[in-house]
Design an enzyme around this catalytic site. Structure first.
Site, mmCIF file in Angstrom:
data_model
loop_
_atom_site.group_PDB
_atom_site.id
_atom_site.type_symbol
_atom_site.label_atom_id
_atom_site.label_comp_id
_atom_site.label_asym_id
_atom_site.label_seq_id
_atom_site.Cartn_x
_atom_site.Cartn_y
_atom_site.Cartn_z
ATOM 1 N N HIS A 121 0.759 -1.268 -0.030
ATOM 2 C CA HIS A 121 -0.095 0.017 0.131
ATOM 3 C C HIS A 121 0.874 1.156 -0.038
ATOM 4 C CE1 HIS A 121 -2.566 3.072 1.545
ATOM 5 N NE2 HIS A 121 -3.473 2.547 1.138
ATOM 6 N N ASP A 122 1.638 1.056 0.734
ATOM 7 C CA ASP A 122 2.705 2.570 0.974
ATOM 8 C C ASP A 122 3.926 2.415 0.312
ATOM 9 O OD1 ASP A 122 0.513 3.510 2.479
ATOM 10 O OD2 ASP A 122 1.755 3.393 4.637
#
Ligand SMILES: *[C@@H]1O[C@H](CO)[C@@H](O)[C@H](O)[C@H]1NC(C)=O
Ligand SMILES: *[C@@H]1O[C@H](CO)[C@@H](O)[C@H](O)[C@H]1NC(C)=O
Ligand SMILES: *[C@@H]1O[C@H](CO)[C@@H](O)[C@H](O)[C@H]1NC(C)=O
Ligand SMILES: *[C@@H]1O[C@H](CO)[C@@H](O)[C@H](O)[C@H]1NC(C)=O
Length: 289
Positions: free
Chosen positions: A190-191
């Site tokens: 996600h990051d």
């Protein structure tokens, strides 16, 4: 299309030859195709980005698996996909905001058959914690805590554990039959992105796939919640079904049938004759295993 899906589902169910299973481990409820399922959910990656990655792209061939080349996520953004994965509908969640949903999930179906379950959440502190964000843990990727009948039931809540508990369970031979594993916001991509997720996954998974108390007659599922680009229609993501000790009836290495996240739920329901939740799972197409 709904009727067609239902008919297809029925044909697949009827045609599939159950694999006979037996287990010496006490308390194991044998399934038609597998005795355990382990689901890993990664974040926000387009199909081609993932399948072109050296690790994700080779997962099927490495571990006796099949890559699903026509698997679509349910929606955008993240949370409703997770909600759908365990409850057969995205209803009650349209975005990543806090929700508490009052209906049954796969947990109700599993518990009715005494099939053990646990969700391993990286960086989750345990103790029925309901906060939306704690460090790299995000509740939007932990659907279990957002169902009222889990959140308000201490015995069920206790099955939402920090992911580090998995190694103890592997050591103690107490890995449950239904496992839902959510890496943290870095490790799920996600990051960070697919390259980091792949590095984390290979380092995490490869040694553990050598542990029989984790892999015995187990179907592993690696999937992504949604494609990165909302403009990509269909919302196609890479999903791989694999397992070094999974006695797969088919030896196909790719499957281009149209599946979605409800197919995971439906396959689990069919595997243990769990009945269904009466939502989209009822008409979902189970995997050809
Ligand atoms: C589940 O376990 C309980 C307690 O051992 C038992 O009474 C019940 O019959 C079991 N149910 C099924 C479906 O096996
Ligand atoms: C694993 O077994 C040890 C020793 O019996 C026990 O203390 C520990 O709580 C067990 N771990 C889990 C996660 O059940
Ligand atoms: C797949 O399995 C079938 C039957 O088990 C066999 O006839 C076929 O040769 C296998 N195909 C490959 C590519 O191994
Ligand atoms: C998979 O199916 C889609 C349509 O559902 C089609 O566009 C695509 O060409 C197929 N791919 C392969 C490899 O057969």
């Amino acid at each position: 299309m709904k009727l067609l899906s239902l008919v297809t589902a029925m044909i697949v169910s009827a045609a599939a030859v159950p694999i006979s299973t037996s287990s010496s481990t006490t308390g194991i409820v044998p399934g038609k195709y597998f005795d355990r399922i382990v689901i890993f959910v990664f974040e926000n990656a387009d199909f081609l980005r993932t399948t072109n990655n050296a690790y994700f792209g080779s997962l099927a061939e490495r571990h006796n698996g099949v890559e699903l080349t026509n698997f679509v996520a349910l929606t955008h953004p993240s949370q409703p996909n997770y909600i759908g994965l365990i409850s057969g509908s995205t209803e009650g969640s349209v975005d990543d905001d806090k929700v508490t949903i009052d209906r049954e999930t796969i947990v109700d179906l599993l518990e009715r058959k005494n099939i053990s379950w646990k969700t391993y959440q990286q960086d989750y502190p345990g103790g029925c914690e309901t906060k939306m964000r704690i460090g790299k843990y995000a509740r939007k990727h932990n659907p279990f805590i957002s169902f009222k009948n889990i959140q308000s039931n201490p015995e069920r809540c206790a099955k939402i554990v920090n992911a580090d508990v998995l190694d103890e369970d592997i050591k103690n031979d107490t890995v449950p039959q239904y496992v839902f594993y959510t890496p943290n916001m870095d490790n799920d991509g996600h990051d960070t992105g697919v390259v980091h997720a792949a590095q984390w996954f290979s380092k995490f998974l490869e040694p553990r796939l050598k542990e029989p108390t984790f892999t015995k007659n187990t179907l592993f599922v690696s999937t992504f919640d949604e494609a990165k680009h909302y403009t990509h229609v269909p919302n196609r993501v890479q999903t791989v079904l694999f397992g070094p000790d999974f006695k797969r009836p088919s030896n196909a290495t790719t499957d281009n049938k149209t599946y979605n996240h409800y197919s995971i739920l439906r396959t689990i329901e069919d595997n243990w004759d769990l009945d269904h939740l009466g939502l989209v799972d009822r008409i979902a197409v189970p995997f050809t295993l």
